[in-house]
Write a protein that holds these residues in place. Structure first.
Motif, PDB file in Angstrom:
ATOM      1  N   ASP A 112      23.446 -25.175 127.702  1.00 35.96           N
ATOM      2  CA  ASP A 112      22.267 -24.476 127.203  1.00 35.96           C
ATOM      3  C   ASP A 112      22.480 -24.122 125.726  1.00 35.96           C
ATOM      4  OD1 ASP A 112      21.150 -24.748 129.655  1.00 35.96           O
ATOM      5  OD2 ASP A 112      21.575 -22.706 130.340  1.00 35.96           O
ATOM      6  N   ALA A 113      21.381 -23.849 125.043  1.00 34.80           N
ATOM      7  CA  ALA A 113      21.410 -23.784 123.569  1.00 34.80           C
ATOM      8  C   ALA A 113      22.428 -22.803 123.001  1.00 34.80           C
ATOM      9  CB  ALA A 113      20.020 -23.416 123.063  1.00 34.80           C
ATOM     10  N   GLY A 114      22.733 -21.735 123.732  1.00 30.47           N
ATOM     11  CA  GLY A 114      23.621 -20.718 123.162  1.00 30.47           C
ATOM     12  C   GLY A 114      25.078 -20.869 123.574  1.00 30.47           C
ATOM     13  N   ALA A 115      25.420 -21.962 124.267  1.00 27.59           N
ATOM     14  CA  ALA A 115      26.809 -22.127 124.736  1.00 27.59           C
ATOM     15  C   ALA A 115      27.771 -22.243 123.553  1.00 27.59           C
ATOM     16  CB  ALA A 115      26.916 -23.376 125.616  1.00 27.59           C
ATOM     17  N   LEU A 116      28.961 -21.656 123.728  1.00 28.42           N
ATOM     18  CA  LEU A 116      30.033 -21.810 122.741  1.00 28.42           C
ATOM     19  C   LEU A 116      30.896 -22.990 123.201  1.00 28.42           C
ATOM     20  CD1 LEU A 116      31.147 -18.067 122.470  1.00 28.42           C
ATOM     21  CD2 LEU A 116      29.219 -19.233 121.360  1.00 28.42           C
ATOM     22  N   GLY A 140      29.138 -22.473 118.039  1.00 32.31           N
ATOM     23  CA  GLY A 140      28.106 -22.873 118.986  1.00 32.31           C
ATOM     24  C   GLY A 140      28.033 -24.388 119.139  1.00 32.31           C
ATOM     25  N   VAL A 141      27.881 -24.838 120.386  1.00 33.34           N
ATOM     26  CA  VAL A 141      27.757 -26.270 120.667  1.00 33.34           C
ATOM     27  C   VAL A 141      26.550 -26.838 119.904  1.00 33.34           C
ATOM     28  CG1 VAL A 141      27.223 -27.950 122.500  1.00 33.34           C
ATOM     29  CG2 VAL A 141      28.813 -26.057 122.944  1.00 33.34           C
ATOM     30  N   THR A 142      25.431 -26.103 119.924  1.00 38.78           N
ATOM     31  CA  THR A 142      24.186 -26.665 119.384  1.00 38.78           C
ATOM     32  C   THR A 142      24.229 -26.829 117.868  1.00 38.78           C
ATOM     33  OG1 THR A 142      22.975 -25.711 121.221  1.00 38.78           O
ATOM     34  CG2 THR A 142      21.676 -26.428 119.353  1.00 38.78           C
TER      35      THR A 142
END
Ligand SMILES: Cc1cc2nc3c(=O)[nH]c(=O)nc-3n(C[C@H](O)[C@H](O)[C@H](O)COP(=O)(O)OP(=O)(O)OC[C@H]3O[C@@H](n4cnc5c(N)ncnc54)[C@H](O)[C@@H]3O)c2cc1C
Length: 457
Positions: A112-116, A140-142
């Protein structure tokens, strides 16, 4: 239109309509909600929405459109130094959206957008899989992936963006769409390395790789050996296999309590590396560097998620300032030029000055790739310092510029999207052809330019 024009009624309706939280200036919690990881940044957005779900993201985008606000998507705020002022924008924080699903059979992750990054690397490792994370476990992944994404496995597996298989995106007109090779192909192309200017990413799906353990570590040499170490490392990078991704680095550890005892207040020349080959071959591989006599040698076999500690990036928010440049080469003359500005005799305040070795898979166009199919440069320069006051910030900027200028003869034609931490436009951090295509896509999907991204188009 400013906050004053947003009726209380409308804000109340948005609050009631989202599972997350909504803050406007003056609300208790507003200051905390607008705070980014990069403590040197002090943005005062017209509104902050902390989204809990894609539905919240959609509601926030539609609200912003109705009230004439621009929209600034943000996860951690690691990249906030490159943002323009947000006074007339809704800061759309995704930091509550940290769900991750690993599919061990397909060898993919959905984040999900906020995943580290640590939210992905740790569960992936339970299946013997690794993601193309960067050096910090809390980036952050994104944001990282939208800007390309250079990590410890990069010379073997390329940039993270080119391992993305699908993205859920809320378009600037408030529609949640899926972007993959068969749906919204232009959006799909843009989010893979072209930055976050075309919509709000709600989730990313990506390939994982069968990497359970890595032989990795750092050699710490006294700073006085900086010239020898960087020259030897540079020569070493001309022949190491693609299974080695490494960094030559000069570090001046600040005298802060959070720095480990053996490093606090000390300065070193370092080589850090991750090797995907057999441990048995590593001794021979590292021999030319070890013969320089390091003070400390931390190389050993580690589980893939432990790569997140190798580069010693701070995990708590810091007041930092950094900048970088892609280099066509790191020749002997370039090495001398760097040592002259940051070696033993320099009074530089820069905490870390590093050169990352690129090439390998990064240098070859990836098939079906996004906006950064390859990196047309062999090395990357990046420096950073702690800058808690405006006076120190000025000094740091001066020194960072001096380092960049010293290597000007080797600058590539553009900088790396993720390592340009000043608010430069996207044409400065993307290949020319990619920038043109992003411009067309931006015009089509976001004709009113409501999305605020780092490195605007
Ligand atoms: C300590 C540190 C270590 C780093 N190490 C590496 C590294 O090893 N390799 C590397 O490549 N980079 C590295 N970076 C750079 C990093 O990848 C960028 O700063 C990146 O932008 C961070 O992403 P984020 O989501 O954490 O930051 P944010 O500041 O939250 O996001 C950055 C930008 O990404 C876009 N964005 C974020 N979320 C969304 C979304 N949901 N939808 C649309 N757009 C969005 C926005 O334009 C936003 O301004 C590092 C940075 C730091 C500070």
């Amino acid at each position: 239109m400013s906050t004053a024009h947003m009726t209380r009624e409308a804000t109340r309706a948005l609050r009631a309509g989202v599972a997350g939280e909504v803050f406007v200036p003056g609300d208790p919690g507003y200051d905390q909600a607008r705070q980014t990881w990069m403590l040197t940044v002090d943005e005062r957005p017209a509104m902050v929405v902390e989204a809990e779900s894609p539905a919240d993201v959609t509601a926030a985008v539609r609200f912003a459109r109705s009230y004439g606000l621009r929209i600034a998507p943000q996860g951690t705020g690691h990249g906030a130094g490159a943002l323009e002022p947000l006074n007339n924008a809704l800061l759309l924080r995704t930091s509550r959206m940290r769900g991750v699903r690993i599919d061990p059979d397909a060898q993919t992750a959905r984040a999900d957008a906020g995943a580290l990054w640590q939210d992905v690397t740790v569960p992936a490792s339970h299946h013997g899989l690794a993601a193309l994370a960067g050096t910090s476990p809390v980036v952050g992944v994104t944001g990282y992936t939208l800007g390309g994404g250079l990590g410890w496995l990069a010379r073997r597996y390329g940039q993270a963006a080119n391992s993305v298989t699908a993205a859920d995106v809320v378009t600037p007109d408030g529609q949640l769409v899926r972007a993959d090779p068969d749906h919204e192909p232009d959006l799909f192309w843009a989010v893979r390395g072209g930055g976050g200017s075309v919509g709000v990413v709600a989730a990313l799906e990506m390939r994982l790789y069968p990497v359970r353990e890595v032989y990795a570590g750092a050699l710490f040499f006294p700073l006085q050996l900086a010239a020898d170490v960087l020259h030897s490392w540079r020569e070493w990078t001309t022949w190491v296999p693609d299974d080695v991704t490494s960094v030559g680095r000069i570090m001046r550890f600040p005298p802060l309590p959070e720095v480990p005892d053996q490093l606090r207040g000390q300065a070193f020349a370092l080589v850090e590396a991750a090797y995907l080959g057999a441990e048995g071959n590593a001794a021979e591989l590292l021999a030319p560097l070890r013969q320089l006599g390091p003070d400390m040698d931390t190389f050993t076999t580690i589980p893939a998620p432990a790569l997140g500690q190798l580069h010693m990036d701070p995990t708590e928010p810091v007041p930092a300032l950094g900048d970088g440049a892609l280099l066509t080469d790191f020749s002997a003359a370039a090495t001398d030029a760097l040592v002259a500005v940051v070696g033993t005799d320099s009074d530089t305040p820069l905490t870390s000055v590093e050169v990352r070795h690129l090439g390998g898979t990064l240098g070859r166009p990836a098939s079906g790739a996004g906006a950064q199919p390859n990196i047309d440069a062999s090395y990357l320069l990046y420096d950073v310092a702690v800058a808690p006051t405006s006076e120190t910030a000025d000094t740091v900027r001066e020194h960072a510029k001096a380092v960049k200028d010293a290597l000007a003869p080797w600058h590539a034609s553009y900088d790396h999207y993720n390592f340009a931490e000043n608010p430069v436009t996207a044409d400065a951090v993307l290949p020319t052809d990619s920038y043109r295509r992003i411009q067309e896509i931006k015009t089509r999907y976001d004709p009113d330019s409501v999305i605020v991204s780092r490195h605007p188009v």
